[in-house]
Write an enzyme that holds these catalytic residues in place. Sequence first.
Site, PDB file in Angstrom:
ATOM      1  N   ASN A  48      50.995  48.134  42.343  1.00  0.00           N
ATOM      2  CA  ASN A  48      49.959  48.087  41.304  1.00  0.00           C
ATOM      3  C   ASN A  48      49.196  49.412  41.219  1.00  0.00           C
ATOM      4  O   ASN A  48      48.159  49.488  40.562  1.00  0.00           O
ATOM      5  CB  ASN A  48      48.958  46.968  41.593  1.00  0.00           C
ATOM      6  CG  ASN A  48      49.616  45.605  41.617  1.00  0.00           C
ATOM      7  OD1 ASN A  48      50.515  45.336  40.843  1.00  0.00           O
ATOM      8  ND2 ASN A  48      49.172  44.750  42.516  1.00  0.00           N
ATOM      9  N   HIS A 134      44.002  34.088  38.386  1.00  0.00           N
ATOM     10  CA  HIS A 134      44.374  34.448  39.755  1.00  0.00           C
ATOM     11  C   HIS A 134      43.843  33.431  40.773  1.00  0.00           C
ATOM     12  O   HIS A 134      42.814  32.797  40.556  1.00  0.00           O
ATOM     13  CB  HIS A 134      43.752  35.830  40.024  1.00  0.00           C
ATOM     14  CG  HIS A 134      44.224  36.503  41.267  1.00  0.00           C
ATOM     15  ND1 HIS A 134      43.518  36.460  42.444  1.00  0.00           N
ATOM     16  CD2 HIS A 134      45.331  37.262  41.519  1.00  0.00           C
ATOM     17  CE1 HIS A 134      44.157  37.168  43.361  1.00  0.00           C
ATOM     18  NE2 HIS A 134      45.254  37.672  42.825  1.00  0.00           N
ATOM     19  N   GLU A 186      41.513  36.373  32.772  1.00  0.00           N
ATOM     20  CA  GLU A 186      41.899  37.751  33.070  1.00  0.00           C
ATOM     21  C   GLU A 186      42.039  38.466  31.741  1.00  0.00           C
ATOM     22  O   GLU A 186      42.319  37.819  30.719  1.00  0.00           O
ATOM     23  CB  GLU A 186      43.245  37.766  33.818  1.00  0.00           C
ATOM     24  CG  GLU A 186      43.099  37.324  35.256  1.00  0.00           C
ATOM     25  CD  GLU A 186      44.424  37.108  35.977  1.00  0.00           C
ATOM     26  OE1 GLU A 186      45.405  37.791  35.662  1.00  0.00           O
ATOM     27  OE2 GLU A 186      44.454  36.249  36.857  1.00  0.00           O
ATOM     28  N   SER A 190      48.121  38.969  35.461  1.00  0.00           N
ATOM     29  CA  SER A 190      48.745  39.723  36.549  1.00  0.00           C
ATOM     30  C   SER A 190      50.235  39.460  36.713  1.00  0.00           C
ATOM     31  O   SER A 190      50.955  40.318  37.201  1.00  0.00           O
ATOM     32  CB  SER A 190      48.028  39.440  37.864  1.00  0.00           C
ATOM     33  OG  SER A 190      48.172  38.078  38.223  1.00  0.00           O
ATOM     34  N   ASP A 215      38.178  39.070  34.354  1.00  0.00           N
ATOM     35  CA  ASP A 215      38.781  39.753  35.500  1.00  0.00           C
ATOM     36  C   ASP A 215      39.673  40.872  34.952  1.00  0.00           C
ATOM     37  O   ASP A 215      40.727  40.610  34.383  1.00  0.00           O
ATOM     38  CB  ASP A 215      39.577  38.727  36.319  1.00  0.00           C
ATOM     39  CG  ASP A 215      40.282  39.337  37.531  1.00  0.00           C
ATOM     40  OD1 ASP A 215      40.327  40.575  37.631  1.00  0.00           O
ATOM     41  OD2 ASP A 215      40.780  38.556  38.366  1.00  0.00           O
ATOM     42  N   HIS A 218      43.862  44.265  36.236  1.00  0.00           N
ATOM     43  CA  HIS A 218      45.020  45.054  35.794  1.00  0.00           C
ATOM     44  C   HIS A 218      44.732  45.858  34.527  1.00  0.00           C
ATOM     45  O   HIS A 218      45.653  46.370  33.899  1.00  0.00           O
ATOM     46  CB  HIS A 218      46.221  44.136  35.587  1.00  0.00           C
ATOM     47  CG  HIS A 218      46.667  43.506  36.875  1.00  0.00           C
ATOM     48  ND1 HIS A 218      47.512  44.130  37.755  1.00  0.00           N
ATOM     49  CD2 HIS A 218      46.311  42.332  37.447  1.00  0.00           C
ATOM     50  CE1 HIS A 218      47.688  43.352  38.815  1.00  0.00           C
ATOM     51  NE2 HIS A 218      46.975  42.256  38.658  1.00  0.00           N
TER      52      HIS A 218
HETATM   53  C1  LIG Z   1      44.730  41.688  42.701  1.00  0.00           C
HETATM   54  C2  LIG Z   1      43.912  40.748  41.912  1.00  0.00           C
HETATM   55  C3  LIG Z   1      42.679  40.274  42.385  1.00  0.00           C
HETATM   56  C4  LIG Z   1      42.206  40.527  43.780  1.00  0.00           C
HETATM   57  O1  LIG Z   1      41.844  41.843  43.987  1.00  0.00           O
HETATM   58  P1  LIG Z   1      41.981  42.472  45.450  1.00  0.00           P
HETATM   59  O2  LIG Z   1      41.132  43.665  45.409  1.00  0.00           O
HETATM   60  O3  LIG Z   1      43.436  42.757  45.655  1.00  0.00           O
HETATM   61  O4  LIG Z   1      41.476  41.431  46.408  1.00  0.00           O
HETATM   62  C5  LIG Z   1      41.924  39.502  41.536  1.00  0.00           C
HETATM   63  N1  LIG Z   1      42.344  39.172  40.307  1.00  0.00           N
HETATM   64  C6  LIG Z   1      43.538  39.583  39.833  1.00  0.00           C
HETATM   65  C7  LIG Z   1      43.953  39.191  38.456  1.00  0.00           C
HETATM   66  C8  LIG Z   1      44.358  40.369  40.622  1.00  0.00           C
HETATM   67  O5  LIG Z   1      45.545  40.761  40.172  1.00  0.00           O
END
Ligand SMILES: *Cc1c(COP(=O)(O)O)cnc(C)c1O
Length: 399
Positions: A48, A134, A186, A190, A215, A218
Amino acid sequence: MTDFDQQLADELSALREADLLRQLRRVECPAGTRASLDGRELLNFSSNDYLGLASHPALKEAATKAIEKWGAGSGASRLVCGSLAVHHELEEALAAFKGTEAALTFATGYAAAQGAIVALLGKDDVLIVDKLVHACVVDAAKLCGAKLRVFRHNDLNDLEAKLKWARKQQPAASGQRPARILIVTESVFSMDGDLAPLRNLVELKERHGAWLMVDEAHATGLFGERRLGLVEEFGLTGRVEIQMATLGKAVGAAGGAICGSRKLVDLLVNRARSFIFSTAPVPAAAAAAQAGLAVIQSQEGETRRQRLWLLVEGLKRVLINSGFPPSAVRAPIVPALVGAEARAMALSDALRGAGMFVPAIRFPTVARGEARLRFTVSAEHTAEDLTTLGDALKSIAHA
Ligand SMILES: *Cc1c(COP(=O)(O)O)cnc(C)c1O
């Protein structure tokens, strides 16, 4: 075997039989487009680290300098004596970057989501989440005890039905504050690489008096004129109550952040348990993240981003031409749906045999029977890397 180990062994066997057993793979080199695994160098399409910043000289230098200045550890939680200037500087940079009044950083994105949701909602409140959010949001939902409703992925009609239901919920005891309704989505999903209809979501939540948490794990660093994320790209800054970012993906470091109003951040400092009861992130992580944000906003960051989008288009063409048509995406996450868990695993193994590291994503990360190969690209990949991938895919298509 002790009874303890016997029970766990049974559980592990069941996972293996269902093609769901997971194991760690030891990587012997820094994060990048090559991964040295089991003594072999593989072309890596699983990271990522979209802009290739994890091993960027500016981030490494910032981390090294922070260690020299602040030491290796932060010594305590932020509320005790761990709130070092390096954390405050990062938060000021994040707030400026996101165009919000304030920002608060956490050790991980997982902790950020959990902290914010648990701080804001209790059992009389309602949490409404997209089906594909997530695991950190799902776990926070369980922890906060709010009434949870899940709407079909990106389905605004289903969301509206849930909002109408939520508005009828009243607190158990009279005299309490009104029930809160929080929607979580999101911006870039993801595992599917598709986008949320953010403008419609904002209109809907405003019409129903709900709050919205987005969120941007990405999307941060990739979308929007100033690269703040999809909330910026859609012109919605100021209309989203809670913007969440991760610092371990395109930003190239580690950590999570909640960006929003001063009041939101003040409340989280008092109520976010994953923030309060956890040692402050190491100074090097905070400094590297701040350097990552600076690279993202520089001309170099723009060049990297343009390269990345060209590579995403190239990757899609390679997948189509080699018999693995990808889903429609607008992200550096390009999944090719396979279906059965066992088939996805076999393809991933065959690709590894051909020198490519492409993870099979399966239940519980995605629904049963929706296993997929998930390809991600980084600005550091080359056009030749994509050609090599295409050749490997053609060679294993009948595996
Ligand atoms: C990776 C991810 C997280 C968590 O983030 P980290 O910093 O890896 O703990 C939260 N939400 C989504 C959509 C993610 O892809």
